[in-house]
Scaffold this motif. Sequence first.
Motif, PDB file in Angstrom:
ATOM      1  N   ARG A 270       0.814  -1.223   0.000  1.00 54.00           N
ATOM      2  CA  ARG A 270       0.000   0.000   0.000  1.00 54.00           C
ATOM      3  C   ARG A 270       0.847   1.272   0.000  1.00 54.00           C
ATOM      4  O   ARG A 270       0.594   2.189  -0.781  1.00 54.00           O
ATOM      5  N   GLU A 274       0.611   4.078  -2.983  1.00 53.43           N
ATOM      6  CA  GLU A 274       0.059   5.412  -2.749  1.00 53.43           C
ATOM      7  C   GLU A 274       1.092   6.507  -2.997  1.00 53.43           C
ATOM      8  O   GLU A 274       0.755   7.590  -3.478  1.00 53.43           O
ATOM      9  N   TRP A 284      -9.451   1.370   0.227  1.00 53.43           N
ATOM     10  CA  TRP A 284      -8.902   0.143   0.796  1.00 53.43           C
ATOM     11  C   TRP A 284      -9.974  -0.630   1.541  1.00 53.43           C
ATOM     12  O   TRP A 284     -10.732  -0.066   2.340  1.00 53.43           O
ATOM     13  N   GLU A 286     -11.349  -3.659   4.003  1.00 51.08           N
ATOM     14  CA  GLU A 286     -10.950  -4.415   5.181  1.00 51.08           C
ATOM     15  C   GLU A 286     -11.462  -5.854   5.096  1.00 51.08           C
ATOM     16  O   GLU A 286     -12.592  -6.109   4.687  1.00 51.08           O
ATOM     17  N   SER A 290      -6.790  -8.430   7.136  1.00 53.48           N
ATOM     18  CA  SER A 290      -6.046  -7.296   6.599  1.00 53.48           C
ATOM     19  C   SER A 290      -6.941  -6.080   6.437  1.00 53.48           C
ATOM     20  O   SER A 290      -8.148  -6.203   6.222  1.00 53.48           O
ATOM     21  N   GLN A 291      -6.302  -4.907   6.538  1.00 52.23           N
ATOM     22  CA  GLN A 291      -7.022  -3.658   6.308  1.00 52.23           C
ATOM     23  C   GLN A 291      -6.577  -2.972   5.022  1.00 52.23           C
ATOM     24  O   GLN A 291      -7.209  -2.008   4.594  1.00 52.23           O
ATOM     25  N   ASP A 292      -5.495  -3.435   4.439  1.00 55.65           N
ATOM     26  CA  ASP A 292      -4.964  -2.737   3.268  1.00 55.65           C
ATOM     27  C   ASP A 292      -4.279  -3.659   2.263  1.00 55.65           C
ATOM     28  O   ASP A 292      -3.305  -3.296   1.621  1.00 55.65           O
ATOM     29  N   PHE A 295      -7.633  -3.235  -2.774  1.00 55.64           N
ATOM     30  CA  PHE A 295      -8.225  -1.923  -3.029  1.00 55.64           C
ATOM     31  C   PHE A 295      -9.299  -2.008  -4.106  1.00 55.64           C
ATOM     32  O   PHE A 295      -9.303  -2.905  -4.950  1.00 55.64           O
TER      33      PHE A 295
END
Length: 308
Positions: A270, A274, A284, A286, A290-292, A295
């Motif tokens: 990520r 970015e 992104w 969740e 994982s949170q990222d 996408f």
Amino acid sequence: MSQDDIIRELVTLRDYWRYAISCFNQAELSFGHGTTTAGDDAAFLLLDTLNLPIDALDPFLDARLLPSERKLLAERIETRVTTRKPTSYITGHAYIQGVRFHVDERVIVPRSHIGEILFSEYLGEQGSAYLPDPFAVESAVDICTGSGCLAVLAAKFFPNAVIDAVDLSADALEVAKINVTDHQVDEQVSLYRGDLFGPLKGKTYDLIITNPPYVDHASMDGFPPEHRAEPAMAHDGGEDGLDLVRKILAEAGDHLNPEGGMICEIGSGREILEEEFPHLDFFWLETAESQDAVFWISAEALGVTGQG
């Protein structure tokens, strides 16, 4: 202890589960192909081998096993320890959100976060704030399809959509063909061999789904045997893991309809992404782990306008 001794002394599923956990821990096996512990991996091996529900160990723990079942379990436990192959290669199956797929050493063992996202968004009670209405999707493509599992799930989630699925590996596409046939979505899913969007000849879609290779070279150098057993090309994302993601971002706009978008899994890149693409509006998503890692990006954010 010989295999004959094991088969004679161990008679219940509980016996074999305990024995497998001990063997796996003693051998210091690695996990990460849908399981994260010796206990979970052992349960998966036993239940899938016996064609039992993989999420229902407890009801069967004290069931006595047939001699042929005991022999097969003992053999597969030994195979897991001596070869260090992922359990899915030994049983021939992998699961995404409870859906069973055929796998073998021609493909990476599927474990994409995208399957979880599709289930939570389209089978949940609330609609999505970003993904399109599943009944409105008329076309979708799965880039780097591998075993074809995401293409099959897309066919189930988007009942009105024609699905294309692309992979560079002819071997992977043979496995994908098995899964497309097994899940009876032959008339909905078409398989193409080629590099990313190469074989799609200017076609456009309402939705792009992609889980490309995204492991960086340093991480691949540190792979345990279980991960080395998988096709290297299914992992290799280049020096920083994002070579294919960059190519997909560069080409995706040419293959999206104006109201469409893309869902893409990238692993841990990520920050790099970015920083390199500050003008792109990544959303992104969740997941349980994982949170990222995944996408969503709209066609509009990729510069798609008008009718074409």
